[in-house]
Each structure stands twice: as C-alpha cells, then as structure tokens.
Design a protein around this motif. Structure first.
Motif: not given
Length: 234
Positions: A120-144
């Motif tokens: 796939l064109p990189l531009a298409q992936v950058q536009q469409q694949v934008r959902d991110v799940r942090p490993p182990n579900g660990i995050f901070t307000p800063q990361i968000l």
C-alpha cells in the motif's frame, strides 16, 4: 499472577477518567468488536483467519511492526480479508518506557512495515491506520496527549479474558461470556503469548455470542457510533 478479575473494575474507573480513548461502543446497540494484539504470527494468525473467514466475522488487529516484518504475507492476508488494522508499537515495549521521539518513531516504523507488507502507499497507511493500543494497556495522560498530537486514536478495551497467560480455551471463553455486554471491546491475542489457543477460543465464542444476538463490527464502526453519540449529547 493473574489479574483477570481486576480488569472489569479497572475499566469502570478508567473509562470516565480518560474520555479521549475508545473503551467500548454504544451500550444501547447489540454490537461488539473482536480485537487481536501482538501479531501477526506465522502459525496462530492463519489459524485465526480461517475461523473468522468461516464465520464471516470482521475483526480488528493491533500489530507489532517487527512481527509484520517477520510475516509480511500473513499481514497481507489479514488486510485482504478486510479486517481493520491498528498499531501496537514496533516492539512490545511499554509506551511509558519510550521518549516522545522514540514512541513517534515506533509508530511510524510500524506504519511503514504495514505499507510494505500490504503493498500500500505509505500515505494511505498513515491516513487510515491511526488506531493505537498501548502494550499491556499501560499509558499515562502524557502519552495520550502525544498520541492525540500526532493524530492517532487511542483504543483500549472493556473485556480482557487474560488469554496471554494461557488459562485454557474454556476459561477464556467463560470470562468473555460473563463480561460481554452491548458495545463490548474484547481483547484477545494472536501473538507468541496467548496465540496458541486463539483460533479454538474464537471458534467457540462466535456461535455463542451470535446466539445472544450480538453482531460483530470493527473498531472503526465503534468510533463512528461513539462520535455520533458524542455529537448528540452536546
């Protein structure tokens, strides 16, 4: 140590606190999302794909960039089967251990790996694949804040059967069935940890969930419903 019993309580506390994340879909609609982390895997993902295809169930996959590079043909098969793609980082390092630049690079590397594997064109992936799940579900307000700054969409969970500790197919199925409700966002694993049982678990789950009247949808559908709900309440 297993935390399976803790996740439902964590969800209740975290969901109202971090409203910019997708935790679940619309509680008034009988739709649920099956999501899979840590793949693609050379053996477990093809086994899972067969089950999903047989039952005609769309799913959402949160990939590790290094696994995409290891199994590009399998990544392409997932994409061609019409499943939704998301990011889980380049390697399974907790986002809290990465600097601003390291995390940005990790996500971009994963997008590049997906573009190459799926042709796939990189531009298409950058536009469409934008959902991110942090490993182990660990995050901070800063990361968000960083994820939102880079125009990614943070995706979490509402049902976690903790299949990665391999409690066995029956227990994983039982935990999902006990917790599932309208809009549930279910997390399973098709990677090195938990992937051994994923196809068998899903093969048992799908008919029982359908019997209860649930329809399977992708993360994208849950986001759209979530946005619609937010716009109606403002």
């Amino acid at each position: 140590m297993q935390f399976a019993l803790v996740y439902p309580f964590l969800y209740k506390v975290l969901k109202p606190t971090f409203k910019n994340c997708l935790w679940a879909g619309d509680e008034t609609i009988r739709e649920i999302a099956l999501t899979f982390d840590d793949g693609p895997h050379s053996q477990y993902t093809p086994e899972l794909l067969k089950v999903l295809e047989e039952h005609r169930v769309p799913a959402s996959f949160f990939w590790l960039g290094m696994c995409v590079e290891r199994s590009p043909k399998i990544a392409q098969a997932v994409y061609q089967q019409g499943h939704w793609l998301g990011l889980h980082g380049y390697s399974h390092r907790s986002f809290t251990r990465l600097s601003y630049n390291e995390l940005n690079r990790s996500l971009e590397q994963t997008q590049r790996a997906i573009a190459r594997a799926c042709d796939l064109p990189l531009a298409q992936v950058q536009q469409q694949v934008r959902d991110v799940r942090p490993p182990n579900g660990i995050f901070t307000p800063q990361i968000l804040n960083w994820l939102l700054e880079w125009s990614y969409r943070p995706v979490m969970w509402s049902v976690v059967p903790e299949d990665w500790v391999q409690p066995g197919v029956q227990i994983s199925v039982q935990r999902v069935l006990q917790q599932v409700t309208n809009g549930s966002l279910i997390v399973l694993h098709d990677g090195a940890c938990g992937g051994q049982d994923v196809a068998a678990t899903v093969a048992k789950l799908i008919p029982q969930l359908r019997q209860r009247g649930y329809e399977f949808v992708t993360i994208e559908r849950l986001w759209k419903k979530s946005a619609l709900r937010m716009s109606m309440t403002h």
